[in-house]
Design an enzyme around this catalytic site. Structure first.
Site, mmCIF file in Angstrom:
data_model
loop_
_atom_site.group_PDB
_atom_site.id
_atom_site.type_symbol
_atom_site.label_atom_id
_atom_site.label_comp_id
_atom_site.label_asym_id
_atom_site.label_seq_id
_atom_site.Cartn_x
_atom_site.Cartn_y
_atom_site.Cartn_z
ATOM 1 N N HIS A 1 -53.257 -15.014 41.059
ATOM 2 C CA HIS A 1 -53.228 -14.077 42.246
ATOM 3 C C HIS A 1 -54.516 -13.270 42.511
ATOM 4 O O HIS A 1 -55.148 -12.713 41.531
ATOM 5 C CB HIS A 1 -51.900 -13.169 42.214
ATOM 6 C CG HIS A 1 -51.601 -12.287 43.474
ATOM 7 N ND1 HIS A 1 -52.328 -11.260 43.830
ATOM 8 C CD2 HIS A 1 -50.590 -12.714 44.323
ATOM 9 C CE1 HIS A 1 -51.696 -10.989 45.059
ATOM 10 N NE2 HIS A 1 -50.767 -11.839 45.323
ATOM 11 N N ASP B 1 -44.967 -16.963 44.878
ATOM 12 C CA ASP B 1 -44.986 -17.959 45.770
ATOM 13 C C ASP B 1 -44.308 -19.345 44.917
ATOM 14 O O ASP B 1 -43.857 -20.080 45.536
ATOM 15 C CB ASP B 1 -46.318 -18.427 46.330
ATOM 16 C CG ASP B 1 -46.910 -17.228 47.225
ATOM 17 O OD1 ASP B 1 -46.195 -16.675 48.175
ATOM 18 O OD2 ASP B 1 -48.029 -16.740 47.025
#
Length: 436
Positions: free
Chosen positions: A314, A371
């Site tokens: 991320h 995600d």
């Protein structure tokens, strides 16, 4: 809002035009996280701008809503950890927290829920608006258009200078977004629109509008309801990300709230932002089978190979994404409870296992992120991939609304106007066409 500079810092710069010099700037203290150098008078006092593509080192505002410490994997909403909120609270309670600053009392909870459920229906003429789209239109394209069109129907909540109208617009956006999303889905598959039911909870109502049909009764699976509730909470807000910054930038021009949120939806649509969980499923389909996982992990390690391992790592978190920690447990619970076992889901679990054991990814802290797990859960719930980002938009609406309200009530707000480092032509004379 209200932060003051507590001390000054000296910065040595070498300017190609003026040589080396020292610039003294105020340092603004934060309640948590790094302090911020105040550069607002940098050009006026010193004749230079800062250069920060992507604004990764620039604070564009001050906010009391969400705090992220990417190094330690911390995400707080109004001081509460995301893990506690996701496991102990409801989505509407988190909405109240983000908007009002505190978790609701029992009386406030009842009143807030009543406000939301009585704004869930859309103006009936909007159903005709849907019919103007092609059946194969992406639901996000429909979402952008319909949310923007709300300003043509709700004229009594467009005045951003009126606190009551701001509150009414906020309620309407949070309440109507699931209805707009479900109608986009129903339109894409040729089924009749399903109206919301006020007795259902927020997540359950969304599933009802997506999956029920008039010809038979529908009862949402409690496991699916709980899973969707957590996904909504975990995606409710994430500080000054691309879509939130887009909402704030649009709002800085005093655009109406529906236009601002439509701008946020458009930004969220990008595969590098809200479309990342769609990209995870596409990646899994490309990998295809478990025996090809080592091949694709090798491609991910190769800097010259364009392949990227989607759903891992991320930009903000250099540790475990705290939202992913909650969803990982939730993902396995959903898969086990629903008895779902498809080649794609089995492939995802194997990829997760191998990547977590791989020194290359562990050393770089490329852990599965929110995600990766949300895509697996939504796939198990039989929600089509085209709706993944739409559900993200439903969840994030309250974050956009809270940030918009905070900004709209801040008297120091100015219209956004980033500067640039110009690298084009210097002044030159116009050349007539016959002489070019």
């Amino acid at each position: 809002m209200g932060n003051t500079a507590e001390r000054m810092v000296d910065i040595d710069v070498t300017d190609p035009k003026t040589g080396k010099r020292t610039i003294t700037l105020p340092l603004m203290e934060s309640s948590m996280g790094p302090s911020v150098i105040d550069v607002r008078r940098l050009y006026v006092d010193h004749g230079v701008f800062t250069y920060d593509p992507g604004f990764t080192s620039t604070a564009s505002c001050d906010s009391a809503i969400t705090f992220i410490n990417g190094e330690e994997g911390v995400l707080l909403h109004r001081g509460y950890t995301i893990g506690e909120l996701a496991t102990k609270s409801t989505y509407l309670d988190v909405c109240y927290l983000l908007m009002e600053g505190e978790l609701p009392t029992k009386a406030q909870q009842v009143e807030f829920r009543n406000e939301i459920v009585h704004h869930t229906m859309l103006h009936e003429q909007l159903s005709h608006f849907y019919r103007g789209f092609r059946r194969d239109a992406h639901p996000m394209a429909i979402m952008v258009a319909v949310v923007g069109a709300l300003s043509a129907f709700y004229h009594d909540s467009l005045d951003i200078n009126d606190p009551e109208q701001r509150q009414l617009a906020s309620y309407r956006l949070i309440a109507k977004m699931p209805t707009i999303a479900a109608m986009a889905y129903k339109y894409s598959i040729g089924q009749p629109f399903v109206y919301p039911k006020n007795e259902l909870g927020y997540a359950e109502n969304l599933l009802h509008m997506m999956f029920s049909v008039p010809s038979e009764d529908y009862k949402a699976n409690p496991i699916m309801v709980r899973a969707l509730e957590r996904i909504l909470i975990l995606h409710a807000d994430h500080e000054q990300n691309a879509s939130t910054s887009t909402v704030r930038l649009a709002s800085s021009s005093q655009a109406n709230p529906f236009a601002c949120i439509a701008a946020g939806i458009a930004s969220l649509w990008g595969p590098a932002h809200g479309g990342a969980n769609e990209a995870v499923l596409s990646m899994l389909k490309e990998i295809g089978t478990k025996d090809r996982i080592p091949e694709y992990l090798a491609k991910a390690r190769d800097k010259n190979d364009p392949f990227r391992l989607m759903g891992f790592g991320h930009r903000v978190y250099k540790n475990v994404d705290p939202r992913a920690a909650v969803l990982k447990e939730n993902a396995h619970e959903v898969l086990d409870s629903l008895g779902k076992t498809t080649p794609l889901l089995e492939l995802a679990k194997e990829l997760e296992r191998i990547a977590l054991e791989d020194p290359y990814f562990r050393e770089r802290k490329l852990f599965p992120n929110v995600d990766f797990y949300s895509g697996i859960i939504l796939q198990a719930m039989e929600i089509p991939v085209s709706m993944f980002t739409v559900l993200f938009a439903v969840a994030r609406t309250v974050g956009w609304v809270a940030q918009w309200k905070e900004m709209s009530s801040d008297p120091t707000t100015k219209i956004g106007r980033p500067r640039q480092l110009y690298t084009g032509q210097k002044p030159r004379k116009f050349v007539e066409i016959n002489d070019r």
